[in-house]
Write an enzyme that holds these catalytic residues in place. Structure first.
Site, PDB file in Angstrom:
ATOM      1  N   ARG A  36       0.825  -1.209   0.000  1.00 30.97           N
ATOM      2  CA  ARG A  36       0.000   0.000   0.000  1.00 30.97           C
ATOM      3  C   ARG A  36       0.864   1.265   0.000  1.00 30.97           C
ATOM      4  NH1 ARG A  36      -5.271  -1.621   3.719  1.00 30.97           N
ATOM      5  NH2 ARG A  36      -6.565  -2.057   1.913  1.00 30.97           N
ATOM      6  N   GLY A 351      -8.539  -7.598   0.398  1.00 35.26           N
ATOM      7  CA  GLY A 351      -7.249  -7.660   1.073  1.00 35.26           C
ATOM      8  C   GLY A 351      -6.673  -9.064   1.120  1.00 35.26           C
TER       9      GLY A 351
HETATM   10  P1  ADP Z   1     -11.092 -10.615   1.024  1.00 34.96           P
HETATM   11  O1  ADP Z   1     -10.261  -9.936   2.080  1.00 34.96           O
HETATM   12  O2  ADP Z   1     -10.269 -11.021  -0.161  1.00 34.96           O
HETATM   13  O3  ADP Z   1     -12.309  -9.824   0.652  1.00 34.96           O
HETATM   14  P2  ADP Z   1     -12.531 -12.151   2.965  1.00 34.96           P
HETATM   15  O4  ADP Z   1     -12.007 -11.270   4.049  1.00 34.96           O
HETATM   16  O5  ADP Z   1     -13.952 -12.063   2.617  1.00 34.96           O
HETATM   17  O6  ADP Z   1     -11.637 -11.984   1.645  1.00 34.96           O
HETATM   18  O7  ADP Z   1     -12.279 -13.669   3.347  1.00 34.96           O
HETATM   19  C1  ADP Z   1     -10.985 -14.158   3.606  1.00 34.96           C
HETATM   20  C2  ADP Z   1     -11.003 -15.155   4.719  1.00 34.96           C
HETATM   21  O8  ADP Z   1     -11.918 -16.205   4.445  1.00 34.96           O
HETATM   22  C3  ADP Z   1      -9.651 -15.799   4.913  1.00 34.96           C
HETATM   23  O9  ADP Z   1      -9.150 -15.473   6.188  1.00 34.96           O
HETATM   24  C4  ADP Z   1      -9.934 -17.296   4.778  1.00 34.96           C
HETATM   25  O10 ADP Z   1      -9.226 -18.073   5.710  1.00 34.96           O
HETATM   26  C5  ADP Z   1     -11.419 -17.367   5.042  1.00 34.96           C
HETATM   27  N1  ADP Z   1     -12.021 -18.571   4.448  1.00 34.96           N
HETATM   28  C6  ADP Z   1     -12.012 -18.936   3.149  1.00 34.96           C
HETATM   29  N2  ADP Z   1     -12.608 -20.127   2.996  1.00 34.96           N
HETATM   30  C7  ADP Z   1     -12.995 -20.545   4.220  1.00 34.96           C
HETATM   31  C8  ADP Z   1     -13.645 -21.718   4.715  1.00 34.96           C
HETATM   32  N3  ADP Z   1     -14.021 -22.706   3.895  1.00 34.96           N
HETATM   33  N4  ADP Z   1     -13.883 -21.793   6.041  1.00 34.96           N
HETATM   34  C9  ADP Z   1     -13.501 -20.793   6.860  1.00 34.96           C
HETATM   35  N5  ADP Z   1     -12.872 -19.676   6.460  1.00 34.96           N
HETATM   36  C10 ADP Z   1     -12.622 -19.537   5.148  1.00 34.96           C
HETATM   37 MG    MG Z   2     -10.551  -9.802   4.199  1.00 33.25          MG
END
Ligand code: ADP
Ligand code: MG
Length: 394
Positions: A36, A351
């Site tokens: 960033r 993120g």
């Molecule tokens: P981003 O930051 O890209 O928008 P999110 O914050 O929505 O993504 O989600 C990311 C989190 O989701 C990660 O910490 C990951 O570990 C969790 N995650 C992904 N798949 C699963 C799952 N099947 N069960 C629990 N947590 C999950």
């Molecule tokens: Mg996230």
């Protein structure tokens, strides 16, 4: 309405107050991911070369309107100075006598960094008094904090009302141009991949993408709620019981709109939420009691890969599994590898998704990796970004 740009304003010898997104991960007082900060360099370097007096401000973490020693911006100033190879003065407050004095001593072509804006209770309330105090430091205001554009806070929006000129920086301009272009005028087929922990975080974006995309691929923790909506057992998987009906509605909506909504057909289940848990890939009709789905399975990776390989535009938000643990990072990594090889426009928002792609060393292969999570989702929905709306029109 088209916005004025940084190049439209005269900045030489002016006090230019720049809101940047330096909300970086830190460990033991060191910045552990400087992406960033790097993303803000084009604007900062441009201003320094143009002989502006560059006054930077940013937030870090959630200090809740009071001073938290561990959330001071000193490590960020140090990192920035390294990247710029220039001195960066760090001021221990955002507004007040000390800040005013430091600003008055700043020479043209130099930069300083004010303290964490969220130490001030007026920041998140978009308090007009705090915004006005910030504006007293500025002849020109530049907002380049794309990751904070979905929030109307004093330093991201309020301050713009009290300065003569308020314009976006190069990062905001580039993020908006690239992502808006791809979403509003996608080369088709247009595919969205949505994952991450919870459906509830992303309901609005899923709904809105259903009006735009040809295919919508759903993975990650949120897929469990959709799997439950199809009446499969999901064991101990993360699921939002109160969103099962909504998931059903979204499935119907996709059908009505003729969107190819694809859910996992297999998942990797584990007997514990742990890096060393026992795990195996099973069909979604074979999830056992006491086990939890932590990644999409190999057949799903194949299916998703086939679809994205046909696509000309792909937007991706949210990892396909618990990518922080190697055992459950395969779905995310393999899909990222497929995207990396495509000629198509590939846009990553979020993120954790961005972190996953970087961790896999594939960030250079994507068309665009957004520095914003919430902000990029808002942009993908065609919703206005309040901190951009307030900037000067041409
Ligand atoms: P981003 O930051 O890209 O928008 P999110 O914050 O929505 O993504 O989600 C990311 C989190 O989701 C990660 O910490 C990951 O570990 C969790 N995650 C992904 N798949 C699963 C799952 N099947 N069960 C629990 N947590 C999950
Ligand atoms: Mg996230």
């Amino acid at each position: 309405m088209e916005k004025k740009t940084l190049k439209d304003v005269d900045v030489e010898d002016k006090q230019v107050l720049v809101r940047v997104d330096f909300n970086v991960p830190m460990e033991n007082g060191e910045v552990t991911d400087d992406n960033r900060i790097r993303a803000a360099l084009p604007t900062i370097e441009y201003l320094m070369e143009a002989e502006a007096k560059v006054i930077l401000m940013a937030h870090l973490g959630r200090p809740g309107g009071e001073v938290k020693e561990e959330l001071r911006l000193d490590p960020v100033a140090k990192e920035l100075a390294n990247l710029l190879n220039e001195e960066v003065v760090k001021v221990d407050e955002t507004v007040g006598q000390e800040a005013k004095k430091a600003v008055s001593q700043l020479e043209s072509g130099e930069a300083l960094l004010l303290e964490n804006t969220r130490f001030n209770p007026g920041e998140k309330k978009n308090d007009s008094e705090f915004a006005q105090k910030l504006s007293e430091l500025a002849d020109v205001y530049v907002n380049d904090a794309f990751g904070a554009t979905h929030r109307a806070h004093a330093s991201t929006a309020g301050v713009a009302e009290y300065v003569e000129e308020a314009v976006p920086g190069f990062l905001i301009q580039n993020e908006i141009k690239t992502m808006k272009g791809a979403i509003d005028n996608p080369e088709r087929p247009f595919v969205a991949i949505i994952g991450g922990a919870k459906v509830s975080d992303k309901i609005e974006v899923i709904k809105s993408l259903l009006d735009k995309v040809d295919s919508l691929l759903i993975g990650g923790g949120m897929a469990n709620t959709f799997i439950a909506a199809q009446d499969y057992e999901i064991g101990d998987s993360l699921v939002e019981e109160d969103k099962i009906d909504l998931a059903k509605e979204l499935l119907e909506l996709a059908e009505e709109k003729g969107v190819n909504l694809v859910l996992p057909e297999d998942v990797v289940i584990a007997d514990d939420f742990a890096a060393d848990a026992e795990h195996k890939a099973v069909g979604i009709d074979e999830i056992e009691a006491g086990w939890q789905a932590l990644d999409i399975g190999p057949e799903t990776v194949d299916e998703f890969s086939q679809i994205v390989k046909q696509a000309k535009t792909i937007v991706w938000n949210g990892p396909m599994g618990v990518f922080e643990m190697d055992a459950f990072a395969k779905g995310t990594n393999q899909l990222a590898e497929v995207l990396a090889k495509l000629e198509a426009t590939t846009i990553i928002g979020g993120g954790d998704s961005a972190a996953a792609v970087r961790k896999a060393g594939l960030d250079k292969e994507m068309t665009h990796i957004s520095t914003g999570g919430g902000a990029s989702l808002q942009l993908w929905q065609g919703k206005p970004l309040p901190a951009v709306e307030v900037l000067d029109n041409k």
